[in-house]
Design a protein around this motif. Structure first.
Motif, PDB file in Angstrom:
ATOM      1  N   ILE A 199     -14.407 -31.824 -18.108  1.00  8.46           N
ATOM      2  CA  ILE A 199     -13.343 -30.825 -18.260  1.00  8.46           C
ATOM      3  C   ILE A 199     -13.279 -30.314 -19.698  1.00  8.46           C
ATOM      4  CG2 ILE A 199     -10.841 -30.501 -18.194  1.00  8.46           C
ATOM      5  CD1 ILE A 199     -10.757 -32.396 -15.837  1.00  8.46           C
ATOM      6  N   ARG A 200     -13.455 -31.227 -20.666  1.00  7.63           N
ATOM      7  CA  ARG A 200     -13.426 -30.816 -22.063  1.00  7.63           C
ATOM      8  C   ARG A 200     -14.567 -29.854 -22.391  1.00  7.63           C
ATOM      9  NH1 ARG A 200     -13.733 -35.457 -23.998  1.00  7.63           N
ATOM     10  NH2 ARG A 200     -11.488 -35.897 -24.030  1.00  7.63           N
ATOM     11  N   GLU A 201     -15.728 -30.113 -21.843  1.00  6.39           N
ATOM     12  CA  GLU A 201     -16.867 -29.223 -22.081  1.00  6.39           C
ATOM     13  C   GLU A 201     -16.643 -27.852 -21.442  1.00  6.39           C
ATOM     14  OE1 GLU A 201     -19.435 -29.558 -23.967  1.00  6.39           O
ATOM     15  OE2 GLU A 201     -18.814 -31.561 -24.625  1.00  6.39           O
ATOM     16  N   GLN A 202     -16.083 -27.829 -20.246  1.00  9.45           N
ATOM     17  CA  GLN A 202     -15.783 -26.540 -19.601  1.00  9.45           C
ATOM     18  C   GLN A 202     -14.762 -25.746 -20.406  1.00  9.45           C
ATOM     19  OE1 GLN A 202     -14.566 -27.420 -15.621  1.00  9.45           O
ATOM     20  NE2 GLN A 202     -16.604 -28.086 -14.946  1.00  9.45           N
ATOM     21  N   TRP A 203     -13.730 -26.414 -20.900  1.00  8.99           N
ATOM     22  CA  TRP A 203     -12.719 -25.739 -21.702  1.00  8.99           C
ATOM     23  C   TRP A 203     -13.325 -25.202 -23.003  1.00  8.99           C
ATOM     24  CZ3 TRP A 203      -8.239 -23.466 -21.921  1.00  8.99           C
ATOM     25  CH2 TRP A 203      -7.594 -23.315 -23.141  1.00  8.99           C
ATOM     26  N   ARG A 204     -14.176 -26.006 -23.630  1.00 12.62           N
ATOM     27  CA  ARG A 204     -14.805 -25.564 -24.877  1.00 12.62           C
ATOM     28  C   ARG A 204     -15.727 -24.376 -24.622  1.00 12.62           C
ATOM     29  NH1 ARG A 204     -16.856 -30.005 -26.116  1.00 12.62           N
ATOM     30  NH2 ARG A 204     -15.131 -30.752 -27.417  1.00 12.62           N
ATOM     31  N   ALA A 205     -16.453 -24.392 -23.515  1.00  7.40           N
ATOM     32  CA  ALA A 205     -17.340 -23.270 -23.194  1.00  7.40           C
ATOM     33  C   ALA A 205     -16.547 -21.995 -22.922  1.00  7.40           C
ATOM     34  CB  ALA A 205     -18.211 -23.628 -21.988  1.00  7.40           C
ATOM     35  N   ALA A 206     -15.437 -22.134 -22.173  1.00  2.40           N
ATOM     36  CA  ALA A 206     -14.602 -20.950 -21.908  1.00  2.40           C
ATOM     37  C   ALA A 206     -13.991 -20.408 -23.188  1.00  2.40           C
ATOM     38  CB  ALA A 206     -13.503 -21.321 -20.907  1.00  2.40           C
TER      39      ALA A 206
END
Length: 382
Positions: free
Chosen positions: A73-80
């Protein structure tokens, strides 16, 4: 009750919590009751297996996520977030590049000019919509600042202009237009012009700096011109404001002048190819004038129908009249600046130049606006 029964009850002790939980009394004899059967651990069904997680372990449904899920989830948020920042940065770069191209072509900072224009427009609109008397200090401040700008520009070109007398005469001329009878404005204009001319002649006599007769005469005439060009025309707007429903006419003619200026700027920037008056203002084109015509006509008709309660053809006349006066005022100030050898009257308004650079089309438009008010007033009354 017999004595034996009473003795047996007295000998019986109450159960402790442990004995009650274990189901065994203190004397070691198990309890046997149909209402409370003996606890059988083998009758309890086995616990179902836990679902397997993505990482190979187990996780509880509805419980906290494991470390792998948190990291995903943290990686998805950082990518967005990074993608959004890239889009914003790309859009900002495009706006900056477009603004630089416009600035190179017109010499104006478009974004800053729009922000300042919106701020001034909001203040002007608020003064006219709520209490029209609030427009008086607004017009007075604009007139005095315009007098100061024009006087400084003329002094920089070698003319002898007395700034303090110009400001004093201009203040009286503007205030008399709103608080006195309209015919007194002509008297005050004569007094103001005579005052600054006589002051200039006396100051020249005291100075004795050897200026020629032609230079002294030119200084005197130009001193009077300052009073006519800025305070008197600003006073005409206050005469219109003081009339019944005059605030809507002031708002309308200013809106038409601004629409004409904006339409000319946009059309000239997009389609401008043929210079309109290259010796006076080389950046003004016939394509820009066409955009000004369209914008002023549309604004005039809409304002006449929905704000002034006039027929549409009156809006056409209104729009054309303000368009002509605004265009002549713009060209006139451009000719004046070319004669003085300057690009802008001042640099107080970033993206606009000076205040007079924005009032050059509005000030001359006060005359046709006042005339049309008295011409069309029967339709307003009816």
């Amino acid at each position: 009750m017999s004595d034996e029964t009473r003795d047996a009850e007295e000998d019986r002790q109450p159960l402790t919590r442990r004995d009650a939980r274990d189901g065994t009394p203190a004397d070691g004899v198990p309890l046997a009751d149909a209402a409370f059967p003996t606890f059988d651990a083998e009758a309890i069904p086995p616990r179902p297996p836990l679902p397997a997680s993505a990482g190979g372990g187990t996780s509880v449904v509805g419980g906290p996520l494991d470390t792998a899920d948190h990291n995903a989830i943290r990686e998805q948020w950082r990518a967005a977030r990074d993608e959004l920042e890239n889009h914003v940065s790309h859009a900002r770069d495009q706006i900056d590049q477009a603004n630089e191209r416009i600035k190179q072509r017109t010499g104006r900072d478009l974004v800053l000019a729009i922000l300042i224009g919106l701020a001034f427009g909001a203040a002007l609109l608020a003064s006219l919509l709520f209490v029209k008397a609030l427009f008086v200090p607004f017009a007075l401040a604009a007139a005095l600042l315009g007098v100061y700008e024009l006087s400084r520009a003329l002094r920089a070109s070698g003319r002898r202009i007395d700034v303090i007398p110009q400001l004093v005469a201009g203040a009286f001329l503007v205030l008399s237009a709103y608080f006195a009878e309209p015919w007194l404005s002509w008297v005050m204009l004569f007094v103001a012009v005579a005052f600054v001319i006589v002051w200039r002649l006396i100051a020249q006599m005291v100075a004795k700096d050897g200026r020629t007769y032609g230079d002294v005469l030119a200084d005197a005439v130009i001193s009077g011109f300052v009073q006519v060009y800025v305070p008197f025309l600003a006073g005409v707007a206050l005469i219109l404001l003081e009339q019944e429903g005059g605030q809507w006419w002031v708002l309308s003619f200013i809106a038409i002048a601004v629409a004409a200026d904006t339409g000319a700027y946009a059309a000239g920037l997009a389609f401008g190819r043929h210079p309109m008056a290259p010796k006076i203002s080389p950046k003004k084109t016939w394509e820009g004038f066409g955009g000004a015509v369209l914008a002023s006509l549309v604004a005039g008709v809409l304002l006449a129908i929905f704000l002034l309660e006039l027929p549409w053809w009156a809006g056409v006349i209104f729009g054309v009249s303000i368009l002509l006066s605004a265009t002549l005022g713009d060209l006139g100030e451009s000719m004046l600046k070319r004669d003085l050898g300057i690009k802008d009257m001042s640099s107080w308004l970033p993206g606009h130049g000076g205040l007079l650079d924005r009032l050059d089309s509005i000030l001359p438009s006060t005359i046709p606006a006042l005339g049309l008010y008295f011409l069309f007033s029967p339709w307003v009354v009816l």
